[in-house]
Every structure is written in structure tokens, then in C-alpha cells.
Write a protein that holds these residues in place. Sequence first.
Motif, mmCIF file in Angstrom:
data_model
loop_
_atom_site.group_PDB
_atom_site.id
_atom_site.type_symbol
_atom_site.label_atom_id
_atom_site.label_comp_id
_atom_site.label_asym_id
_atom_site.label_seq_id
_atom_site.Cartn_x
_atom_site.Cartn_y
_atom_site.Cartn_z
ATOM 1 N N HIS B 224 12.696 96.524 47.315
ATOM 2 C CA HIS B 224 13.235 96.618 46.291
ATOM 3 C C HIS B 224 13.503 96.067 45.260
ATOM 4 O O HIS B 224 13.967 95.107 45.111
ATOM 5 N N ALA B 225 13.302 96.503 43.074
ATOM 6 C CA ALA B 225 13.519 96.474 41.965
ATOM 7 C C ALA B 225 14.370 96.709 41.318
ATOM 8 O O ALA B 225 13.716 97.718 40.985
ATOM 9 N N CYS B 226 14.859 96.032 40.566
ATOM 10 C CA CYS B 226 15.364 96.975 38.885
ATOM 11 C C CYS B 226 16.080 95.660 37.816
ATOM 12 O O CYS B 226 16.414 95.109 38.062
ATOM 13 N N VAL B 227 15.840 96.343 37.095
ATOM 14 C CA VAL B 227 16.513 95.967 35.588
ATOM 15 C C VAL B 227 17.612 96.770 34.901
ATOM 16 O O VAL B 227 16.672 97.658 34.634
ATOM 17 N N ALA B 228 18.408 96.562 34.621
ATOM 18 C CA ALA B 228 19.683 97.449 34.110
ATOM 19 C C ALA B 228 20.470 96.827 33.089
ATOM 20 O O ALA B 228 20.685 95.818 32.846
ATOM 21 N N SER B 229 21.385 97.463 32.481
ATOM 22 C CA SER B 229 21.187 96.617 31.347
ATOM 23 C C SER B 229 22.307 98.471 30.134
ATOM 24 O O SER B 229 21.933 99.206 29.939
ATOM 25 N N PHE B 230 23.037 97.446 30.389
ATOM 26 C CA PHE B 230 24.383 98.454 29.886
ATOM 27 C C PHE B 230 24.618 98.039 28.678
ATOM 28 O O PHE B 230 25.300 97.207 28.030
ATOM 29 N N GLY B 231 24.463 99.031 27.414
ATOM 30 C CA GLY B 231 24.449 98.859 26.630
ATOM 31 C C GLY B 231 26.135 98.678 25.818
ATOM 32 O O GLY B 231 27.477 99.582 26.419
ATOM 33 N N ALA B 232 26.889 98.408 24.667
ATOM 34 C CA ALA B 232 27.797 98.226 24.258
ATOM 35 C C ALA B 232 28.659 99.751 24.032
ATOM 36 O O ALA B 232 29.291 99.550 23.325
ATOM 37 N N ASP B 233 27.679 100.341 23.207
ATOM 38 C CA ASP B 233 27.553 101.791 23.506
ATOM 39 C C ASP B 233 27.790 103.068 24.704
ATOM 40 O O ASP B 233 27.970 103.841 24.008
ATOM 41 N N GLY B 234 27.443 102.077 25.485
ATOM 42 C CA GLY B 234 27.633 103.145 26.667
ATOM 43 C C GLY B 234 26.480 103.354 26.975
ATOM 44 O O GLY B 234 26.318 104.047 27.903
ATOM 45 N N GLN B 235 25.293 103.178 25.951
ATOM 46 C CA GLN B 235 23.592 103.124 26.379
ATOM 47 C C GLN B 235 23.335 102.373 27.184
ATOM 48 O O GLN B 235 23.126 101.424 27.033
ATOM 49 N N CYS B 236 22.157 102.847 28.340
ATOM 50 C CA CYS B 236 21.730 102.260 29.598
ATOM 51 C C CYS B 236 20.471 102.701 29.144
ATOM 52 O O CYS B 236 19.953 103.370 29.333
ATOM 53 N N GLN B 237 20.099 101.180 29.906
ATOM 54 C CA GLN B 237 18.638 101.187 30.417
ATOM 55 C C GLN B 237 18.263 100.336 32.014
ATOM 56 O O GLN B 237 18.625 99.835 31.553
ATOM 57 N N VAL B 238 17.806 101.017 32.083
ATOM 58 C CA VAL B 238 17.406 100.992 33.501
ATOM 59 C C VAL B 238 15.457 101.328 33.669
ATOM 60 O O VAL B 238 15.130 102.109 33.531
ATOM 61 N N TRP B 239 14.472 100.038 34.695
ATOM 62 C CA TRP B 239 13.334 99.574 34.420
ATOM 63 C C TRP B 239 13.754 99.397 35.845
ATOM 64 O O TRP B 239 14.252 98.834 37.228
#
Lengths: 290, 761, 161
Positions: B224-239
Motif C-alpha cells: 500500500h502506498a499514497c501521497v496526500a497533501s492538505f491545502g491551506a484552504d482545506g482542499q486535499c489531494q490524494v494520490w
Amino acid sequence: MSHVEFIAPTKPEQAAAALLAGGAHARPLSGGTDLLVQLRSGRLPPGLIVDLKRIPEAIGIRQEGGGFVIGAATPGAALSEHRALGLAWPGVVEAANLIGSTQVQGRASMAGNLCNASPAADSVPALVAARATCVIVGPGGRRTAPVGSIAIGPGRTSLAPGEFVLEIHLPPRPARSGDAYLRLIPRTEMDIAVVGAGVNLTLDGDGVVTEAHVALGAVAPTVLLVADAGAALIGTKADEAALAALDAAARAACNPISDKRGTIEYRTKIAGVLARRAATIAYGRAEKRA
Amino acid sequence: MSDVLERPAAAPLDDGQLKVVGTRPVRPDGAEKVTGKAMYGADLALPGQLVGKIKRSPHPHARIVSIDTRRARALPGVKAVVTAADFPDLASEEYEAGESASNLRDLSLNVMARDKALYDGHAVAAVAATSSAIADEALELITVEYEVLPHVTDVEASMASDAPVLHAHLFTQGLAEKPSAPSNIAKRNEIKRGDLEAGFAEADVVVEGRYTTAAVHQGYIEPHACVASFGADGQCQVWSSSQGQFMIRTYCAKILALESSDIRVTPAEIGGGFGGKTTVYLEPVALALSRQCGHPVKMVMTRDEVFRATGPTSGAVVEVKLGAKSDGTLIAADVVLKYQAGAFPGSPVGAGSMTALACYDIPNFSIVGYDVVTNTPKVAAYRAPGAPISAFGVESAVDDMALKLGMDPIALREKNAVRDGVKASYGPTYRNIGYVETLEAIKTHPHYAAPLGPNQGRGVAVGFWFNVGGESTAAVNLNEDGTAVVISGNPDIGGSRASMAMMAAEVLGLPVEKVRPIVADTASIGFSMLTGGSRTTFATGMAVTQAAQKVVEDLKRRAAMLMDVAVDEVEFVNGAAVCRDPAKASLTVAELAAKAAQTGGPIGAQVSLNAQGAGPGFGVHVCDVEVDPETGHVTVLRYTAAQDVGKAIHPSYVEGQVQGGVAQGVGWALNEEYIFDRSGRMENPGFLDYRVPVASDLPMIDAVLVEVANPRHPFGAKGVGEVPIVPPLAAVANAVRGAIGRRLTDLPLSPPKIRAAIDAG
Amino acid sequence: MSKRQHISAVVNGDPVDFLTDPGATLLDALRDDLGLTGSKEGCGSGDCGACSVILDGRLVCSCLVLAVEAEGRRVETIEGMADGSKLHPLQQKFLEHAALQCGFCTPGLLVAAKALLDVNPDPTESEARYWLAGNLCRCTGYDKVIRAVMDAAAELRQVRV
């Protein structure tokens, strides 16, 4: 694997000095197929790694004095490519070649297999049956010791601080000699031996066994050289009765544990089966090797 | 799931006219995958990304007294540390998003333990740091005080009244009376028909057995693997690498109390799943870490973590009693299933119960199932979840019945086979099933008549899976040069891009090379349930086909406009709009695409549907083994697997599904198992001692595709991925029985067990 | 923290330089320092073969090689297998035979298969299966993988003739 230091000396004495200076956590690296796994899993604490592969004597196979000298860091794949070695010691080569995958064969060495001191090491029963010796380099110089004296318990060796195995020596081979190694694993490849058996024997002109050595792996804390099993073959033509006696002697010598790979009862039975089968193969090879 | 089909399925196209479907083109994502360019979960690197790692419980059952993270936080390079305190304490709620319903509270507690650690490897804290080495050091600096509790890993031991209770709030569901004490038995279910006692009273021959299986892992090669990024505006991206980007979005939103619109999940290539990637482990943790520090966080499991903390399937006990008339008519069946769920309720015992007798038409039966929690990792779906286990018991017993009756094992199954019009043991009435045809395919296969040598045996077993449909979205866009793009929301786990492109190409009359399939992120295509349950080629394929059909309708309309004729004067033939009036020149897709601006603008269509009518699948397997009588070692000599696949869209990948399922089933039968030591820790969390089959363990696997069309799919397809793992456990065990003359009932059939059975005489 | 070491090696025919922790593996260096993510980590213990590379002519698991050991050595990875945009016959045969499903084990299998055909242009099915036993594939059951390797071997023999 943080806090690892690495050096790759070119002289054996430099390696010994570095290993001594490196203390308890210093390790020689030949193939690395056990060492790196143990470091990564945390079973070995990080420390100094001394790569032996840049030491010329530690690499390659040489024919000397009628026998063979195998550098400590020589990978299994090189053994299988050496025609003369394969003709003289097919059992040793097949044992070394059973360790791991093709990829592991590209790295793994018999000296590493020996010094990892696993009771289940595949090459060790074959080497012990072959009466192999090793050259050990240490801070006090060089010494020679029988292969069977290196491991003294699971993961423990008789090597003193700073010492490492530089070479493995296989003795000159009389005519009409043969060896063989068999192991039992649940799959067809990639497993640790549940039981291993190495047999090395020499015949006279009539096909009677004059010398026989039988070694068993994974049935005791260290590889066992079973004198009674060898004796069961001597003076016979490895006939049914001799093989039955060999089987019984092999089983009698076993002192295994039950673990995730096998039970005491199973290991003991299989030791007899494999010793018998390996003896038959070794006998057949000896007959062909005039 | 609603029972609404948004659009009626088209009638199957005439097989003789298919130009693309049923052929074997090179897959569209193939070149990327053979050159190492394809990006899997661990292959993405973002600027400024941190390394996230998890601290795991070394105890199978322990109360977490306290967690001190201060020293870890103080370590230079550590940017975030989270524990359960950083996740909302969710209420108990059943939610359907994975392959089956999940309880959100349990899901959250599995991702990060709150009050108790429930298995060796259960996550208790996580860190994000600037390097892997610093993250490792930080994990060491977290101090967790545990109160170690008695544990239980075995399913029947856990059912005992004196077993340590995992969850004080868990009371057995499905009992006539509500129990007064908590129990590790989460649920009892029952399926009944007829009069069991009367049935057995009528039987001339009765066989009985108790069969056990060990927990086994899906064993995908990609951790299992992922990258997650939580933006300052609350918008999140997950790969991340998963079987469903929408599943990841939903679960992350629920576990972190976010809105779905806050999270965009991009599917990475997935390196195998087999059901094991139908839930979340890392993604919510990576998001929580990223939220705390503002950096993207990458998390990759080690193989040890994969084994200790992600879903195996159940170890189980199966009890089977069968009664038959002397002519071979099965008249009664009594089946009891006890399945390990792991740390939280939710074993596949329901599906195991429903599939147990699904191949047989038996008038009197009872199937009782128990879902049992244990101090082992929470089980996850594994290919036909639950079915291989119950089939192992039933198919072993049927084999014994054939022996006792002196009947050929296929003849016995044929005599009792379900057919169209028969009411299935699990409820519905079968239609358009190809079971009898599949039995016939094996009966007439040369393998079945081939001679056997000494110490060799032949085993037969059958298997069933429902196959599922469900919600899918797909879009087909025509490019200005007449090529096309197919967009779907289902990760391609075994060649589905190829089948999507092929179905679209078939409808559009284009060569398949002119259709590019892509798997889109959650913001770029409408909702799709995950890739699992053998649903993608069926349900998403239906959406693709319908979207392509809408494009074709639009093309006809536009052609009529350009030809200046009524729409019903235009037909679509071989990729061109043709007017009934031979004086009018026909217009190809490329010509129509080039003139799109004149006829109303870009050409494309999107279809969202909830597909129903996935045809159930049946498989019949025959396996030859040789047993070394002195060592008990088993060699699989020959394997033939026949399966009703409806219609093979890309036959090579259908065969591949069958062959892969067989290999996994053979591994389950012979060597794979979770081994726990007495302290409840897994003893073999690596590929050295968790022994999946290697190339030299297997022969070629002959996949025989039987095609009994599913009229609910535009090309007749049925799901194919699950069925092939159902029969092998019993097929192998039955072959071993043939070779040694003794029945083994405890998987895996490892050499020591076989030698012991031989010695026992 | 140990001091990072400067390593010079040849990867896929090109000279490369990188700094590495002495405890890092060759696989770490390939993936993280050189951006060659075609080699995969499936186990980290040499049991799955997904990280297979050829090191000075020998097939190895790059997870069982320290990056510092690569000093002065030649490394061949999946990224160097095709000749520009022309696929190696093994790559082509894997596509034609549908010898991959998820594709994760594929780079390692291809590198290992190439190493096989380099030393044994005419392997039997059994030789191919044993040679590739260190490359786990959980999707295919190996059937189509072995067919692709045998077919590629036959094609390469034709080319040699």
C-alpha cells in the motif's frame, strides 16, 4: 538503515583491522543477502560494514594443490559457471545453488552462508561432508579451521573479534568420488530448508565405499556430521541394507526443534529419507567419475 | 443499493458481426508497463514531500494507557505526529462504499487505534519527517504504555464462552433472543429450505466432514502506498494505489469529517489488489499528518506491515453433512460456517453461506454462519470473498459422496446441477447460466480422460460467484480527427482499459488503436463504485457502451443534418453514417468529427448507471497432482479450469484472470497460511515464509472459456475475476485424496501433514 | 546520521553520480536519487524480485545491494531495456501474450528474463520457470509469462541466425 558506516578495503589485513576497530556491530559483507535483510529488519543493529568484494583473494575460484580455493565473496552463480568445480564437487555446487533465487545467486556466497550460522544453511552440510576447510584472517594473522567448526549455535560463530573467513578450501579429490546434496522445502524454490542432507563418498575399483561422510542440516542447532551414517555406507555398495542403516543412523542423530517450517517428528523422518536419496545420487556420481 | 437500471440494456450484438470484441489487441497501457514508466503508488514524488510512518502495537490485545509523543515531536526534522486524538471519534454507522458495507467507527479505529490495540501491527501513532531515517527514529521516541490483555486468534477459541472479549459493546446479532452478555460472535446468519431432518431420513448415503482453513493474504506484490497533501484552504489531494478512488474519497471524508468536494483522489496504477485494496489504511493518516504540518506526506508500507496490518481473509471452520439417494440425488445438506473476522466484525461468512450450495439443487438444507472477531488483522475482501472457504468444505464432501456412491464426480455434480429456472440456494431464480455447459467442457476435455501414474491423483471441484453490477460512470469524447477518448472511474487492475476501449471501438466502428481509455480522478468523472466483485467489465463496460451508443445517435443526427435528410434515413455502419438514399455520400466518424463545429459543437456523451443483471459465474476445475510418499511433497502436474464467462471481451485477459485465480487457489491449498506464535504475533510476515506459488511450482494452466451470453450486457459479458479462486482448494485436496487414498481436511496441505496422514495409514 | 558518500557508477550505459547514505540500498538510490522508479520494492528482503537489476552482468535484487557498493559498477535497469522507442523482443512478447495484468512485477520479470536469455538462448520451459522462481507474480499464474519468454527466446534465436 541509518547510522551505517561502510568501507571497502582491498587487503585482508585492512579488513580485519577495521572489523576489530568497528566493535561488536561491525560485519563483513560478502554477498549481503542475509546481512542486508537482518539490518533492515532490525535483527542486527547498524554498525560498520566491511565489504570484502574489493579484496582480490576474496573473489573467484582457483585450483590449487589438487583442490579448489573459493574466495569468500564469490557468488553462487560463479560456482555454477566453473566447469572443473562442478565436475569435482557437484554436491557442493548444487547445495550453494539452492540458496534463494537466481537473483540471490548473483550475490550470495558460501562463506556468508557459513558465517550466518543458520542451522538450515544449504551449502554447509555439503561443505562439511566434503571435509572443507576455511582460511580465517584476523588481527593475529591467518589460521585454518574445518568448516564444521565455524558455527557454534544458531547465529553464533567461533570467530574472534576482527576475524573473518577469507577463503574456503575443498580438498583434492580421489578418483571414484561423488557427492550430493538434497533438501526438503514446501515449494520448489525460494524456501529455507526444512531438512538438508549432504553425502560425500569414495569407492574402490569394485564399487565398494571406502570413505563416506554424511552431514545433516536443520535437524540440530548446528549442521551435524553423522559419523554413524557414514560408517553405515563404508564397506558396502550402497545397497538396500546399507541405505536402511544409513537412514536409521541419520534419524538417530537428529535433535531438531518444531517450528513454523517443520515438526520434530517430520524433520527426523525426512533426514533419513534425504540422506538415503543423496547417498544414492553420490554413489552414482562416484561410479561415473573414474 | 437501489434496484433501478437507468437505461435498458441494449440487446446483445450479433456475435458474427463483432470486429473488436473477442479479439486480442495489445493493451493500451502496455508499453508504459513494460518499460517501467507506469506510475504506481510509491512512484510519485512531490516537491517538499515528507516521509510518513506508522508506529504499530506489538501486542495482539492491549489497552492503550497513554501515548507520549513529546520526544518525537522535539526531534529535528519531525514535522507532524498524530494519534487517535487527531481523528474524530465517530459514531457507529454502517456505510456501503467498499466491496461490502463497513462500519465507519470500526474503519476509523482500524486506521488508528484509540483505546485498545486489537492485533499485532495495529496502528497506534504516526509521524511525518524530512527523511525516512528521522521518521524511524521518531517512531522509537514515541512511548506507548500498554496494559496487555489476554488475546485470542483462533476462530473456535474465540467463540468459547470463556474467551477474552474484544469489544464490550458487541452482542451477537441474529439470535432468537437478544443475548445478555457481550461475545466475540458478531453475528449468526442462517439460510434454510425444506425439512432437513426429513431429508436426511430419506437419504441412503450420508457423508460428513469438518474442514479447516488458515487465514491467507491477497499477496499483491505492491505494498500500500499514497501521497496526500492538505491545502491551506482545506482542499486535499490524494494520490494512491487502490481499487477505487471514489472509495478512498468517501472513507477519507468520513474518517476526517471532511466534505467529498474537499478531496480529490487521483488513482495511481495499482500493483494488484484482489479485494485487499478496497479499504483505507494509509490515506486518512497521511492526510491527518499533512493537515498538521502543511507538507505533502508520502506513506509506503513495508511487506511486514502489509502482512501484519492489512486484510487477509478469514481462517475458518466448515462443517458439512450431505445426504443422497443411492442414485446420486442429493437430498439434504447441513452446513455450518465459522469465519474469523479479525479485529472488527465483517468476515465474508455471508457470501460464504450464500455461495456454499449455489451449484446444487437440493430440496432440504440449512446453512448457518458465524462472524467471529479475533485478535488478528481485520479481514478484507479477497477474490470471491468467503466462497473458496465454504466451497472447500462442500466440494470435499461431494467428492467423498461420489466415492461412496461409486459415481464419477462430474456425473454426481451434473445430476444435482442448478439450471435455468432453478431457485438458487441464496434466493433468486437462475437465468442464462452456463453451469451444465461448463461441466460438459471438463467432462469432454482430454485432461479428464488422461491416464494417471503411480502416486498421482485427480481432483474435480466446482465454484460459483454472483458477480455484481452497481454504479458506474463513463464518458466517451470524440476528438476533432475522429479518434476517441473513453473516460472511466475504475482503476485498471488487470486489463480493464483494454476492454473499455474495445467495447467503445466496437460501437463506434473504430479500430481499437483509435480509442484511448483513461482512468480519471474523482473530480474528472462521475461516481463509480470500486473495481471489485468482478463488476468493471460488466457495469462500467455497460456505461461505456451506452455512452458510445449515445455518441453514435448524435453522429447520426449530425449526419442527417449535413446530408439534409431525416434522422431515420441514416444508419451507422462500420464507423460511418450511411444514408438509405444511395445518392448521398456516407460520412465517416472522422468526417463528422471534423465538421462538429457546424453541427452543434464538440461530440461526446457521459452515462451514469446502476447496472443490474450481472450474470452469475460457474467454474469447473480438474487438477492432477503427484505426492512424494516419503516426504509428503505435492507437485501440481496439470490443471484445467473451465468457466462460463458470458462473452470474453479480450480473451487473453479473461484467460489471465482464470489462470491467476487458480494460482492463488493452489497457493491457498498447499502452502499459504498466517502462523501466529503463542504471544499472538504473526511468525511469517514476509514472502520467505508466507509461501505464495513461484513460477516453478505450477504447470501451464489451461483456461477453457465457455460462452453462455448474459443478455443483460450489451456484448453478453459476465464477471470473470472471482470464480476461478473458488474451486482450487478442493480440487487440489481431492487430487491429493486420489493420490494417497486419504482425505485431508486441514489447509494448507503442507508436506508434514501429508506425510503424517500417510503414516497414520 | 552517517555521512553521505559520493558514488559514481554507470547506469544503463550512462555515467551517473549521486550522494547516498551508507545504509541505503541500490534500489533506494535508483528510485529516489536517480528517478528510475521502474524497479519496484515489493518486499525489501530479496523474496519477490520486483527490484531485479543486472549489476556487472549478474542478475541481482537491488534491495539486497548497498548503493555504496555500486561505486564503479555497471547497472542495467528496466529503463534501459528498450532501444530508444523500439521495445526489446521480450517487452513486445509480454504485450502480445498478455503476460502482465497489474504490471507491478513486470519490470523485474523482464530484467530477469533478459538475464536468462543472455546466458541461455534456448531454455526449456522448466529452466525458464526455475530461473524466474525469484520473481513473484500474483496476477497471472505465470502461464502467459512463461509463454512470452519462450516465444521471445525463439524470436531472438531467429534474429541471431
